[in-house]
Design a protein around this motif. Structure first.
Motif, PDB file in Angstrom:
ATOM      1  N   PRO A 198       0.828  -1.217   0.000  1.00  0.00           N
ATOM      2  CA  PRO A 198       0.000   0.000   0.000  1.00  0.00           C
ATOM      3  C   PRO A 198       0.860   1.265   0.000  1.00  0.00           C
ATOM      4  O   PRO A 198       1.880   1.336   0.680  1.00  0.00           O
ATOM      5  CB  PRO A 198      -0.795  -0.098   1.300  1.00  0.00           C
ATOM      6  CG  PRO A 198      -0.701  -1.513   1.732  1.00  0.00           C
ATOM      7  CD  PRO A 198       0.570  -2.055   1.168  1.00  0.00           C
ATOM      8  N   GLU A 225       0.406   5.420   0.511  1.00  0.00           N
ATOM      9  CA  GLU A 225      -0.519   6.438   0.998  1.00  0.00           C
ATOM     10  C   GLU A 225      -0.938   7.357  -0.145  1.00  0.00           C
ATOM     11  O   GLU A 225      -0.123   7.795  -0.958  1.00  0.00           O
ATOM     12  CB  GLU A 225       0.132   7.266   2.108  1.00  0.00           C
ATOM     13  CG  GLU A 225      -0.865   8.132   2.845  1.00  0.00           C
ATOM     14  CD  GLU A 225      -0.253   8.792   4.066  1.00  0.00           C
ATOM     15  OE1 GLU A 225      -0.711   9.884   4.397  1.00  0.00           O
ATOM     16  OE2 GLU A 225       0.658   8.197   4.661  1.00  0.00           O
ATOM     17  N   ARG A 281      -2.853   6.499  -2.614  1.00  0.00           N
ATOM     18  CA  ARG A 281      -3.181   5.719  -3.817  1.00  0.00           C
ATOM     19  C   ARG A 281      -4.168   4.627  -3.474  1.00  0.00           C
ATOM     20  O   ARG A 281      -4.167   4.081  -2.373  1.00  0.00           O
ATOM     21  CB  ARG A 281      -1.934   5.055  -4.394  1.00  0.00           C
ATOM     22  CG  ARG A 281      -1.039   5.977  -5.128  1.00  0.00           C
ATOM     23  CD  ARG A 281      -0.072   5.130  -5.923  1.00  0.00           C
ATOM     24  NE  ARG A 281       0.855   5.967  -6.642  1.00  0.00           N
ATOM     25  CZ  ARG A 281       1.989   5.556  -7.115  1.00  0.00           C
ATOM     26  NH1 ARG A 281       2.359   4.304  -6.938  1.00  0.00           N
ATOM     27  NH2 ARG A 281       2.771   6.375  -7.780  1.00  0.00           N
ATOM     28  N   ARG A 282      -4.980   4.305  -4.449  1.00  0.00           N
ATOM     29  CA  ARG A 282      -5.913   3.199  -4.296  1.00  0.00           C
ATOM     30  C   ARG A 282      -5.117   1.888  -4.247  1.00  0.00           C
ATOM     31  O   ARG A 282      -4.225   1.685  -5.069  1.00  0.00           O
ATOM     32  CB  ARG A 282      -6.851   3.207  -5.499  1.00  0.00           C
ATOM     33  CG  ARG A 282      -8.018   2.317  -5.361  1.00  0.00           C
ATOM     34  CD  ARG A 282      -8.985   2.590  -6.500  1.00  0.00           C
ATOM     35  NE  ARG A 282      -9.875   1.476  -6.583  1.00  0.00           N
ATOM     36  CZ  ARG A 282     -10.384   1.004  -7.692  1.00  0.00           C
ATOM     37  NH1 ARG A 282     -10.091   1.574  -8.836  1.00  0.00           N
ATOM     38  NH2 ARG A 282     -11.188  -0.015  -7.676  1.00  0.00           N
ATOM     39  N   PRO A 283      -5.427   0.992  -3.301  1.00  0.00           N
ATOM     40  CA  PRO A 283      -4.652  -0.246  -3.198  1.00  0.00           C
ATOM     41  C   PRO A 283      -4.845  -1.147  -4.419  1.00  0.00           C
ATOM     42  O   PRO A 283      -5.944  -1.254  -4.959  1.00  0.00           O
ATOM     43  CB  PRO A 283      -5.189  -0.909  -1.926  1.00  0.00           C
ATOM     44  CG  PRO A 283      -6.506  -0.292  -1.677  1.00  0.00           C
ATOM     45  CD  PRO A 283      -6.482   1.077  -2.298  1.00  0.00           C
ATOM     46  N   LYS A 316      -4.916  -4.746  -6.564  1.00  0.00           N
ATOM     47  CA  LYS A 316      -5.570  -6.035  -6.316  1.00  0.00           C
ATOM     48  C   LYS A 316      -4.571  -7.174  -6.142  1.00  0.00           C
ATOM     49  O   LYS A 316      -4.772  -8.060  -5.354  1.00  0.00           O
ATOM     50  CB  LYS A 316      -6.503  -6.383  -7.482  1.00  0.00           C
ATOM     51  CG  LYS A 316      -7.641  -5.420  -7.656  1.00  0.00           C
ATOM     52  CD  LYS A 316      -8.747  -5.765  -6.719  1.00  0.00           C
ATOM     53  CE  LYS A 316      -9.938  -4.870  -7.033  1.00  0.00           C
ATOM     54  NZ  LYS A 316     -10.886  -4.805  -5.998  1.00  0.00           N
TER      55      LYS A 316
END
Length: 128
Positions: free
Chosen positions: A55, A57, A59-61, A63
């Motif tokens: 992850p 910070e 940003r969208r995690p 898949k």
């Protein structure tokens, strides 16, 4: 075709989803046999890992994706499902399969991973 391109996976967490097992090949007659390295004579192994982006910070995690990794020998029984690992000397290779009708065309292409070994790493807590 490109061969043994170094892969940097330090932005990913790798979790074993299928424990290392002998790599096998099925012959046309249906018999299954272990894959043996032509140079060393050692039986090859394969491990399946889930590669999930670390992850970041803001940003969208990501898949993540499951990948199979070829190993030159038995990494030992200390590597099991759910364990976090690092690939030692990870590389990627490409392949192409020509079309049977028109060999100038590519019917299939892809890549495969290999590593010289596995290294255990501490589990990292998931971000909330």
């Amino acid at each position: 075709m490109l061969q043994d391109l170094p892969v940097m996976l330090n932005g990913y967490r790798l979790m074993i989803t299928e424990a290392p097992a002998v790599k096998t090949r099925e012959a046309e007659d249906g018999t299954v046999s272990p894959v043996v390295d032509r140079l060393s004579g050692e039986t090859q192994y394969v491990v399946t890992v889930f590669a999930k982006p670390v992850p970041v910070e803001g940003r969208r995690p990501g898949k993540g994706e499951e990948i199979r990794v070829n190993l030159p020998g038995d990494p030992g029984d200390k590597f099991g499902e759910g364990m976090y690992v690092e690939l030692v000397n990870a590389v990627v290779n490409t392949y192409e399969i020509p079309d049977r009708v028109d060999p100038r065309k590519i019917a299939s292409a892809g890549l495969w991973f290999k590593a010289s070994g596995l290294k255990p790493v501490r589990a990292v807590r998931e971000a909330a």
